[in-house]
Design a protein around this motif. Structure first.
Motif, PDB file in Angstrom:
ATOM      1  N   ARG A   1       0.870  -1.179   0.000  1.00 44.93           N
ATOM      2  CA  ARG A   1       0.000   0.000   0.000  1.00 44.93           C
ATOM      3  C   ARG A   1       0.905   1.227   0.000  1.00 44.93           C
ATOM      4  NH1 ARG A   1      -5.123   1.221   1.559  1.00 44.93           N
ATOM      5  NH2 ARG A   1      -5.438  -0.886   2.333  1.00 44.93           N
ATOM      6  N   ALA A   2       0.716   2.121  -0.939  1.00 43.76           N
ATOM      7  CA  ALA A   2       1.524   3.333  -1.062  1.00 43.76           C
ATOM      8  C   ALA A   2       0.879   4.464  -0.283  1.00 43.76           C
ATOM      9  CB  ALA A   2       1.681   3.721  -2.528  1.00 43.76           C
ATOM     10  N   ASP A   3       1.681   5.162   0.535  1.00 43.59           N
ATOM     11  CA  ASP A   3       1.154   6.349   1.209  1.00 43.59           C
ATOM     12  C   ASP A   3       0.690   7.375   0.194  1.00 43.59           C
ATOM     13  OD1 ASP A   3       1.645   5.287   3.702  1.00 43.59           O
ATOM     14  OD2 ASP A   3       3.620   6.216   3.899  1.00 43.59           O
ATOM     15  N   VAL A   4       1.562   7.670  -0.765  1.00 43.98           N
ATOM     16  CA  VAL A   4       1.220   8.571  -1.863  1.00 43.98           C
ATOM     17  C   VAL A   4       1.736   7.930  -3.144  1.00 43.98           C
ATOM     18  CG1 VAL A   4       1.519  10.859  -2.877  1.00 43.98           C
ATOM     19  CG2 VAL A   4       1.385  10.620  -0.398  1.00 43.98           C
ATOM     20  N   LEU A   5       0.857   7.765  -4.124  1.00 42.29           N
ATOM     21  CA  LEU A   5       1.269   7.215  -5.413  1.00 42.29           C
ATOM     22  C   LEU A   5       1.274   8.352  -6.418  1.00 42.29           C
ATOM     23  CD1 LEU A   5       2.097   4.647  -6.914  1.00 42.29           C
ATOM     24  CD2 LEU A   5      -0.296   4.383  -7.598  1.00 42.29           C
ATOM     25  N   ALA A   6       2.472   8.780  -6.796  1.00 44.59           N
ATOM     26  CA  ALA A   6       2.624   9.822  -7.807  1.00 44.59           C
ATOM     27  C   ALA A   6       2.752   9.162  -9.168  1.00 44.59           C
ATOM     28  CB  ALA A   6       3.846  10.672  -7.503  1.00 44.59           C
ATOM     29  N   ALA A   7       2.108   9.762 -10.156  1.00 46.66           N
ATOM     30  CA  ALA A   7       2.121   9.174 -11.498  1.00 46.66           C
ATOM     31  C   ALA A   7       2.189  10.277 -12.537  1.00 46.66           C
ATOM     32  CB  ALA A   7       0.889   8.302 -11.716  1.00 46.66           C
ATOM     33  N   ASP A   8       2.737   9.909 -13.684  1.00 49.27           N
ATOM     34  CA  ASP A   8       2.768  10.814 -14.825  1.00 49.27           C
ATOM     35  C   ASP A   8       1.346  10.944 -15.365  1.00 49.27           C
ATOM     36  OD1 ASP A   8       3.428  12.271 -17.030  1.00 49.27           O
ATOM     37  OD2 ASP A   8       4.213  10.574 -18.166  1.00 49.27           O
ATOM     38  N   PRO A   9       0.900  12.157 -15.622  1.00 45.67           N
ATOM     39  CA  PRO A   9      -0.447  12.294 -16.204  1.00 45.67           C
ATOM     40  C   PRO A   9      -0.624  11.456 -17.469  1.00 45.67           C
ATOM     41  CG  PRO A   9       0.375  14.432 -15.497  1.00 45.67           C
ATOM     42  CD  PRO A   9       1.509  13.467 -15.348  1.00 45.67           C
ATOM     43  N   ALA A  10       0.475  11.220 -18.202  1.00 47.52           N
ATOM     44  CA  ALA A  10       0.375  10.385 -19.399  1.00 47.52           C
ATOM     45  C   ALA A  10       0.420   8.905 -19.081  1.00 47.52           C
ATOM     46  CB  ALA A  10       1.500  10.730 -20.368  1.00 47.52           C
TER      47      ALA A  10
END
Length: 450
Positions: free
Chosen positions: A109-118
């Protein structure tokens, strides 16, 4: 305490977003009657909106919740605030950020999952404030990597022991927010040095755009805190480290080659010295053998026999002859050329082939010139160990052969047991030291005669 929940009509809502992520106000779910139809995204149990004493908005499970991982977490408010900071900084860096994202198979489980908008990359931003071992945090990172999710760990604790075991940084409070204080470094030509504090959003922007990345340093960190197994740095600094390592390897290779050349030159010089010394000693031995042969030819008849008997009565000569026969299996006789200065004041012992085999009791101050060249390659015998030590000590003050002296001393005579009768032992006359005339009388007798 959770920041994400599922609304029956609006779908997924986020407590930390001003519009809940769906265009609705916080007041639409907080303290409303009847309660908003909000449930847990993990277990489906009902949830309700709450606000902490510090104004932190979150969702909490209603009473009698099942065994839910979110309910079990018991995260502190500081942990949730750090997650909010990470999510906010990720959005400022241009990424899409979502809190408390669970793996499809539930393995992480990720505290915050950052992702590329693409959708080209995903990175988990983990807030870690509670104690954890390096093995545990490494295992959690590897589970995320198995799903194609890179990870970076964050802590604001003074000295997290796991820092550097995985891609990680330490945060501190700074003007206008929080900043990276440890874990981001640059190469300065010979070592890694810390980069001054960088705002968290700027750090994440560099990470998301691949301007920096994790790297295991090969050169020592010039760090006041500790050495880190992994750091964050830019590609040009990694290339600078590789150049430095190549230059160091070349320098060490040249040093090894230079040392090898020096040792080879020294070995050749030693070999030349040994060759010259061997030739010098061989020539001195040949001259000594010739001198001994000449002495034996000139000292013939009764005079020669009388001289040989006189030489045999010298202290230690008979013991030395027996010692060489017993210990070295070399039969020798006393030399007739004792008057030669080449023997250094000692008594030559000649082998059956006429070649000198040893010298008995040479005098240190007389070992010079031809005597030094001859005795440097011969066996030197001494009556006692003390005499041998004295010769060695005195010659070291002047000159010693390259390989040292070949010295041995005769074994001490056995002493009679206490209480047994024995014949009176008459001490042998003291051997006069060559080059110094023995006085014929004492000073007292001289004064009395005058």
């Amino acid at each position: 305490m959770a920041f994400r929940a599922v609304h029956a009509e609006w779908g997924t809502v986020f407590a930390h977003l001003p519009d809940l992520g769906c265009g609705q106000a916080w007041e639409a779910v907080w303290k409303v009657r009847p309660a908003a139809p909000v449930s847990c995204a993990e277990c489906g149990h009902s949830m309700y909106a709450k606000t902490s004493g510090r104004g932190l908005r979150f969702f909490a499970h209603a009473p009698h919740a099942p065994d839910c991982e979110i309910a079990r977490q018991g995260e502190s408010e500081a942990h949730h605030l750090l997650k909010l900071e990470l999510a906010s900084a990720a959005r400022q860096a241009g990424a899409h950020a979502e809190l408390e994202v669970r793996a499809p198979d539930g393995s992480w489980r990720a505290d915050v999952l950052a992702a590329d908008p693409a959708g080209t990359w995903r990175m988990a931003l983990e807030a870690q404030l509670s104690p954890i071992t390096a093995a545990e945090i490494t295992g959690r990172t590897e589970r995320m990597d198995a799903h194609g999710v890179t990870c970076c760990w964050f802590s604001d604790r003074p000295r997290p022991p796991w820092l550097g075991a995985v891609p990680s940084v330490r945060l501190v409070a700074a003007e206008g927010g929080i900043a990276v204080a440890e874990g981001l470094v640059k190469f300065t030509g010979a070592a890694w040095e810390p980069v001054p504090r960088v705002p968290l959003a700027e750090f994440l922007r560099w990470v998301f755009t691949c301007r920096i990345g994790p790297h295991p340093p090969q050169v020592r960190l010039r760090y006041p805190q500790r050495q880190l197994a992994q750091i964050w740095t830019a590609p040009q600094y990694i290339a600078a480290e590789e150049v430095y390592l190549w230059q160091e390897e070349e320098r060490q290779r040249k040093d090894v080659e230079a040392r090898a050349r020096f040792l080879e030159k020294a070995a050749r010089r030693r070999a030349e010295i040994h060759r010259k010394n061997a030739a010098s000693r061989r020539a001195a031995l040949e001259r000594a053998a010739s001198a001994e042969a000449y002495a034996r030819r000139t000292e013939l008849g009764p005079a020669g026999r009388a001289l040989q008997e006189k030489l045999m009565r010298r202290p230690g000569v008979e013991e030395a002859i027996r010692y060489l026969a017993r210990e070295h299996q070399v039969p020798v006789t006393v030399g007739m050329s004792t008057a030669e200065l080449r023997w250094g004041g000692g008594t030559p012992l000649i082998g059956p082939d006429g070649i000198p085999a040893a010298v008995l009791s040479p005098v240190s101050r007389l070992v010079r010139g031809e005597a030094f060249r001859l005795l440097a390659g011969m066996l030197l015998l001494f009556e006692t160990a003390a005499e041998q030590r004295r010769f060695d000590r005195n010659t070291r003050r002047r000159k010693v052969p390259v390989g040292g002296w070949r010295m041995e001393h005769l074994p001490a005579a056995p002493t009679a047991p206490a209480g047994t009768a024995s014949a009176a032992v008459v001490p042998a006359p003291r051997k006069p030291r060559p080059g110094r005339p023995r006085p014929t009388g004492s000073r007292c007798s001289a004064r009395s005669r005058s």
